[in-house]
Design an enzyme around this catalytic site. Structure first.
Site, PDB file in Angstrom:
ATOM      1  N   CYS A   1      40.375  49.044  11.158  1.00  0.00           N
ATOM      2  CA  CYS A   1      40.654  47.529  11.572  1.00  0.00           C
ATOM      3  C   CYS A   1      41.578  46.564  11.900  1.00  0.00           C
ATOM      4  O   CYS A   1      42.236  46.172  12.720  1.00  0.00           O
ATOM      5  CB  CYS A   1      39.133  46.736  11.717  1.00  0.00           C
ATOM      6  SG  CYS A   1      37.529  48.160  12.094  1.00  0.00           S
TER       7      CYS A   1
ATOM      8  N   ARG B   1      56.467  46.974 -14.110  1.00  0.00           N
ATOM      9  CA  ARG B   1      54.457  46.866 -14.216  1.00  0.00           C
ATOM     10  C   ARG B   1      53.793  47.423 -13.983  1.00  0.00           C
ATOM     11  O   ARG B   1      52.473  47.404 -13.800  1.00  0.00           O
ATOM     12  CB  ARG B   1      54.740  46.380 -11.947  1.00  0.00           C
ATOM     13  CG  ARG B   1      55.232  47.740 -11.487  1.00  0.00           C
ATOM     14  CD  ARG B   1      56.352  47.352 -10.774  1.00  0.00           C
ATOM     15  NE  ARG B   1      56.014  48.757  -9.389  1.00  0.00           N
ATOM     16  CZ  ARG B   1      57.089  49.351  -9.638  1.00  0.00           C
ATOM     17  NH1 ARG B   1      58.274  49.439 -10.447  1.00  0.00           N
ATOM     18  NH2 ARG B   1      57.024  50.606  -9.055  1.00  0.00           N
TER      19      ARG B   1
ATOM     20  N   CYS C   1      58.292  48.416  -2.413  1.00  0.00           N
ATOM     21  CA  CYS C   1      58.679  48.137  -3.606  1.00  0.00           C
ATOM     22  C   CYS C   1      60.057  48.547  -4.525  1.00  0.00           C
ATOM     23  O   CYS C   1      60.221  47.961  -5.195  1.00  0.00           O
ATOM     24  CB  CYS C   1      57.375  48.314  -5.064  1.00  0.00           C
ATOM     25  SG  CYS C   1      55.549  47.542  -4.344  1.00  0.00           S
TER      26      CYS C   1
ATOM     27  N   ARG D   1      30.352  40.038 -25.550  1.00  0.00           N
ATOM     28  CA  ARG D   1      30.631  39.239 -24.870  1.00  0.00           C
ATOM     29  C   ARG D   1      30.706  39.276 -23.166  1.00  0.00           C
ATOM     30  O   ARG D   1      30.949  38.073 -22.634  1.00  0.00           O
ATOM     31  CB  ARG D   1      32.680  39.276 -24.736  1.00  0.00           C
ATOM     32  CG  ARG D   1      33.060  38.661 -26.325  1.00  0.00           C
ATOM     33  CD  ARG D   1      32.065  37.643 -27.127  1.00  0.00           C
ATOM     34  NE  ARG D   1      32.674  36.700 -27.760  1.00  0.00           N
ATOM     35  CZ  ARG D   1      32.258  37.720 -29.149  1.00  0.00           C
ATOM     36  NH1 ARG D   1      31.585  38.498 -29.795  1.00  0.00           N
ATOM     37  NH2 ARG D   1      32.754  37.359 -30.377  1.00  0.00           N
TER      38      ARG D   1
ATOM     39  N   CYS E   1      36.918  48.445   9.112  1.00  0.00           N
ATOM     40  CA  CYS E   1      37.415  48.880   7.545  1.00  0.00           C
ATOM     41  C   CYS E   1      38.812  48.786   8.174  1.00  0.00           C
ATOM     42  O   CYS E   1      39.273  48.172   8.905  1.00  0.00           O
ATOM     43  CB  CYS E   1      36.757  50.710   8.126  1.00  0.00           C
ATOM     44  SG  CYS E   1      37.746  50.792  10.175  1.00  0.00           S
TER      45      CYS E   1
END
Lengths: 83, 254
Positions: free
Chosen positions: B174, B71, B187, B12, B171
């Site tokens: 930055c 999760r 979290c 596919r 990067c």
């Protein structure tokens, strides 16, 4: 006019995703815009003070002291760090 | 040359003109380091294993906890207490026995990264803390390896792509300077919606496949933000900081 965009958790705190500010020369940086919000939206100003809030000017990464001019769009994005 | 079984397994995606047999062979010859096998690393690793990426290095020092299962879709309830890297390798081997899977259960500091990066083509940062993100950024820049860095919190996610193959920034440092104080929210303290991590980890996998088959991908030099509460996306151009201690101009010795 300066268009200010708030993302995610910042939009939750601001109660809006977008705010148009009448241009004035004192709004010459994202830091100055943040300061200008302190009187009317102190919780939002505090949220913008947290570490690692990201700033963009006209869809490019910017800093708190990046020069802002009339007609600019400034976006504030809260930190996301989890994985 | 692809075997008959491989033709079937990957049919596919082989159908796509810009994948084809040559793209599939590029995938099978590629090696990706996935750092962090949590909410981002789970979908990223599953899609890349399923797509036939030839070698996946799976790095995570943590053990699976009950709170992870909301999760981290790579794992089962019965896996609780097991090391994530080994659990991930076992699950992915069952998904696709044709690829090489290497579990790394040590933390990815600079030294460990330097040890594992030779031979790797691409790094996915799926970690959950700022120090790891900075270490991975520095190591990828030093080894001139492309880096796809994702993160999520609450209803929001972000993805940034850094193409260090030419030895130039921008990067990660930055965008978020090394040594920046860590945000209060994580979290564990703020919470996160599982499928938001699923979207961001899947985006890393999309960009990885795109990079491996075509040599480039659309997220390099960009930050993409997703807001799951409002269903909105935002795209920001990353800007190289000349003063960046990682990718900035080297100090001229006088």
């Amino acid at each position: 006019m300066i268009r200010v965009l708030f993302f995610g958790a910042l939009a939750d705190i601001a109660g809006r995703e977008q705010l148009d500010l009448t241009w004035q020369p004192s709004l010459d940086s994202p830091a100055a815009i943040r300061l200008a919000l302190a009187a009317s939206a102190p919780a939002l100003e505090r949220a913008l003070q947290q570490p690692q809030v990201l700033v963009a000017r006209n869809l490019d990464q910017a800093g708190w002291d990046t020069p802002v001019a009339d007609g600019d769009e400034i976006a504030f994005m809260p930190p996301v760090t989890g994985g | 040359m692809l075997s008959g079984k491989q033709f079937q397994r990957y049919s596919r995606q082989l159908m796509l003109e810009d994948v084809g047999e040559s793209g599939q062979e590029k995938l099978s010859q590629a090696s990706i380091l996935i750092v962090g096998l949590g909410g981002l690393g789970s979908p990223a690793a599953m899609y890349l294993a399923a797509a036939g990426v030839g070698r996946l290095l799976l790095a995570d020092p943590d053990r699976l906890d009950l709170t992870n299962l909301q999760r981290q879709v790579l794992y089962q309830t019965a896996d609780i207490g097991g090391g994530k890297a080994a659990l991930a390798a076992t699950a992915l081997a069952a998904l696709n026995p044709e690829i090489r899977l290497e579990a790394i259960d040590s933390a990815m500091d600079r030294e460990t990264l330097d040890q594992h990066l030779p031979g790797v083509d691409l790094v996915l940062d799926c970690t959950d803390n700022g120090q790891s993100r900075q270490d991975i950024n520095r190591a990828c820049f030093a080894h001139r390896l492309p880096l796809l860095s994702a993160a999520a919190l609450g209803w929001e996610g972000q993805l940034a792509g850094f193409d260090f193959r030419a030895g130039a920034g921008p990067c990660y440092s930055c965008l978020i300077a090394e040594g920046s104080p860590e945000p209060v929210a994580s979290c564990a303290t703020t919470g996160v919606i599982g499928p938001v991590l699923g979207i961001m980890g899947s985006m890393q996998a999309v960009e990885a496949v795109r990079l491996l088959v075509s040599g480039s991908c659309s997220v390099f030099g960009q930050l993409r933000r997703y807001d799951g509460k409002r269903g909105s996306w935002f795209r920001v151009g990353l800007v190289r900081q000349p003063s960046c201690p990682v990718c900035g101009n080297p100090r001229v010795e006088t």
